[in-house]
Write a protein that holds these residues in place. Structure first.
Motif, PDB file in Angstrom:
ATOM      1  N   ASP A 159      29.907  -9.274 -28.132  1.00  0.00           N
ATOM      2  CA  ASP A 159      28.482  -9.287 -28.380  1.00  0.00           C
ATOM      3  C   ASP A 159      28.103  -8.435 -29.571  1.00  0.00           C
ATOM      4  O   ASP A 159      27.161  -8.727 -30.283  1.00  0.00           O
ATOM      5  CB  ASP A 159      27.754  -8.772 -27.136  1.00  0.00           C
ATOM      6  N   ALA A 160      28.828  -7.350 -29.770  1.00  0.00           N
ATOM      7  CA  ALA A 160      28.385  -6.380 -30.763  1.00  0.00           C
ATOM      8  C   ALA A 160      29.480  -6.012 -31.733  1.00  0.00           C
ATOM      9  O   ALA A 160      29.497  -4.933 -32.279  1.00  0.00           O
ATOM     10  CB  ALA A 160      27.897  -5.118 -30.047  1.00  0.00           C
ATOM     11  N   ASP A 220      28.974 -12.282 -38.539  1.00  0.00           N
ATOM     12  CA  ASP A 220      27.570 -12.634 -38.658  1.00  0.00           C
ATOM     13  C   ASP A 220      27.064 -12.284 -40.047  1.00  0.00           C
ATOM     14  O   ASP A 220      27.348 -11.208 -40.550  1.00  0.00           O
ATOM     15  CB  ASP A 220      26.806 -11.759 -37.641  1.00  0.00           C
ATOM     16  N   GLN A 264      28.583  -4.558 -35.147  1.00  0.00           N
ATOM     17  CA  GLN A 264      27.985  -3.223 -35.183  1.00  0.00           C
ATOM     18  C   GLN A 264      29.047  -2.155 -35.025  1.00  0.00           C
ATOM     19  O   GLN A 264      29.023  -1.141 -35.690  1.00  0.00           O
ATOM     20  CB  GLN A 264      26.988  -3.078 -34.037  1.00  0.00           C
TER      21      GLN A 264
END
Lengths: 325, 287
Positions: B241-242, B67, B245
């Motif tokens: 999803d993450a 992303d 991070q």
């Protein structure tokens, strides 16, 4: 480098156009491969069809929509988050009052789920002198979907934008909706032709608001952020956000777990960041999906489920925001 | 073979797999990602590309943890984003990389989407690829028709995988998707049933959140190979999803090691990766 396409021109398609007609106002009009052999090819190629002023369907849509009090869009950037299920529940809840006339318009042309969810998948549309009559689930709940027009549910609707737009215009001007208190519009995922068209066609009549449906993961929230951006760009008021599939209660041990973890704070954080209201969170109950498969209303079948309470609170809140209570 | 900018560009791509589903949110992007990762892991030299043609709702960048990366122009076209860093065996292209702000909406009608897809197919410098996996938006509309139209000159290298969830509502849409593949004469490698059952973390009870068995029955009825079912794997959901991070929070222990492919390592630890390995094996065999 990404620019938003001007939201002014609605491509129109003549009724005798070939399957992949690019739209008479498109730059490809009369020049694309699909135009070969079309009776309108010369006219389109000459450019005479471009920028021809407002869509001729608009006055008819305005007239038809003048008897519809509230128009609500159910939107979500992401697919499979529960737009159609929510649309159906919202409409069922409105129609629970027998004096409230409700309509559902399903503009998900390529993947219509509304007929299955309402248990009317095998119905067809009839036309009368006053237009197409919607399929009635009960006396005060009429439904229109492309699903009623296909010879078989297996048939794929492989249409490009302009043809989809043409059908949406027809749903708005040719369907004999009658006097409606609420028209709930179910949309496909994304921010493309269907969304632009319905917003443009309803601009004059006014959209009362959009409900944004999401699930808790960031992958879904990302798309919903884009949908919020879309609503702001085209000037559609937003009623709030509904979070679906939030938490799962095991039917055996009643322990709650998160299937779709809100890794970035879920819909609550999204609502805070965007200044929108979080209308409520609906827990994931496997019976919701089952009810949708069997075409029955979940809130009527399972009135004691926590999900029913959540749905009803959200629907009450929507009525309050609309000023209808 | 017809010579077009697209067929010239994709000459170095051996197999193109299109991931389809009539319904949204059934896990096309997650299956695309898993398929790409499994193909990547199938051989130490396998080169895989992912093209995300879901223009108004791109999820691939998030799932691959890239992303916010940008696409660079070179004299030989757009340079894709490599999810595995310097190894450069997993290339990825999505409209998500072209947005200034990830909350920006792409509000495009058909003709503009068509133009973007053509550019993706003709202008991206993929290099030599063993597999190009294409993630699609839900439905059977502009994006799908454009893909088929543009890829027609290299039709012999095309195939597809259909993803569904077990509920009746999804299966209706999947049938439409099957009709689509027949109309455009696209071979189907098989059907994958996703979100088939959920194991309660407290008591181990398996709940069929979205019912079960629907994918297999539709595959049988329509005479298509069934590749298998994937249960809901919260570990995988969280990972995809993450992923970006996670990468930021885990401190780099060995500072002079090459930036390793964290997503791949974490993915190998999930239960889904084992099931998917088998599916990928079947897919490779069919190709």
């Amino acid at each position: 480098m990404i620019a938003v396409q001007a939201a002014a021109a609605i491509p129109t398609v003549p009724s005798n156009a070939p399957e992949h007609c690019p739209g008479t106002e498109s730059e490809q009009a009369g020049k694309s491969n699909a135009c070969d052999g079309c009776a309108n090819q010369e006219v389109c190629a000459s450019g005479a069809t471009k920028n021809q002023g407002p869509d001729p369907a608009l006055p008819f849509i305005r007239a038809r929509m003048s008897t519809v009090k509230r128009k609500i869009l159910v939107l979500s950037g992401k697919g499979g988050v529960g737009k159609s299920t929510f649309t159906a529940q919202l409409a069922w809840a409105f129609a629970a009052d027998e004096d409230t006339q409700t309509g559902i318009m399903d503009i998900d042309i390529c993947g219509p789920s509304i007929p299955t969810i309402l248990g009317i998948a095998s119905e067809t549309v009839h036309s009368s002198s006053s237009g197409w009559s919607p399929v009635y689930v009960q006396d005060n709940l009429g439904v229109m979907s492309v699903g009623f027009m296909l010879p078989s549910s297996k048939d794929a609707v492989m249409w490009r934008g302009p043809k989809k737009n043409g059908l949406i215009a027809q749903f708005l001007k040719d369907v004999d909706w009658g006097d409606l208190d609420y028209l709930v519009v179910d949309t496909p995922p994304g921010t493309s032709d269907e969304h632009l068209s319905v917003v443009q066609y309803l601009k004059e009549s006014g959209i009362d608001g959009a409900v944004l449906v999401t699930t808790p993961q960031e992958v879904a929230l990302q798309d919903v952020r884009r949908e919020i951006d879309f609503c702001r760009k085209v000037g559609v008021p937003m009623l709030g956000i509904v979070e679906n599939m939030a938490g799962f209660v095991c039917p055996k041990c009643n322990g709650e777990s998160q299937i779709f973890k809100p890794s970035t704070g879920g819909a609550k954080k999204l609502a805070e960041d965007t200044g929108l209201e979080l209308l409520g969170s609906v827990p994931l109950d496997p019976r919701i999906g089952k009810s949708a498969d069997f075409g029955v209303s979940f809130i009527d079948e399972y009135p004691d489920s926590p999900a029913t309470t959540a749905y009803l609170d959200i629907i009450d809140r929507i009525k309050v925001i609309l000023g209808d209570v | 073979m017809e010579d077009t900018p697209i067929s010239r560009r994709l000459k170095s791509v051996k197999n193109i797999i299109i991931v389809l589903s009539g319904k949204g949110g059934v896990g096309k992007s997650s299956v695309t990602t898993q398929l790409a990762l499994s193909l990547y892991a199938s051989s130490p030299a396998a080169r895989v590309g992912i093209l995300d043609v879901d223009l108004t709702g791109p999820s691939i960048p998030r799932m691959l943890g890239v992303d916010g990366h940008g696409v660079h122009q070179s004299t030989d076209g757009w340079v894709p984003v490599y999810a595995d860093g310097s190894q450069a065996r997993l290339a990825c292209m999505s409209v998500g990389f072209l947005l200034k702000n990830k909350g920006d909406s792409v509000v495009w009608r058909g003709p503009k989407k068509n133009g973007m897809i053509r550019q993706f197919l003709s202008d991206v410098r993929w290099g030599e690829l063993d597999y190009l996996v294409i993630d699609t938006p839900p439905g059977t509309s502009d994006e799908h028709l454009s893909l088929m139209e543009h890829l027609a000159p290299i039709h012999s290298r095309l195939s597809s995988v259909i993803v569904t969830t077990p509920q009746a509502v999804a299966l209706v849409d999947v049938m439409k998707c099957v009709s689509f593949t027949r109309t455009v004469n696209l071979p189907v490698l098989g059907v994958i049933e996703n979100m088939s059952g959920y194991v309660c973390p407290c008591c181990g009870e398996i709940s069929n959140v979205f019912s079960t068995g629907g994918g297999e029955s539709i595959a049988k009825r329509e005479n298509m190979p069934f590749l298998g079912s994937l249960p809901i794997d919260t570990e995988l959901v969280t990972l995809l999803d993450a992923s970006d991070q996670e990468e930021k929070t885990i401190p780099v222990t060995n500072a002079d090691a090459l930036p390793s492919f964290k997503l791949m390592e974490s993915y190998k630890r999930t239960a889904s990766s084992k099931i998917f390995e088998g599916m990928a094996g079947m897919i490779i065999e069919k190709l």
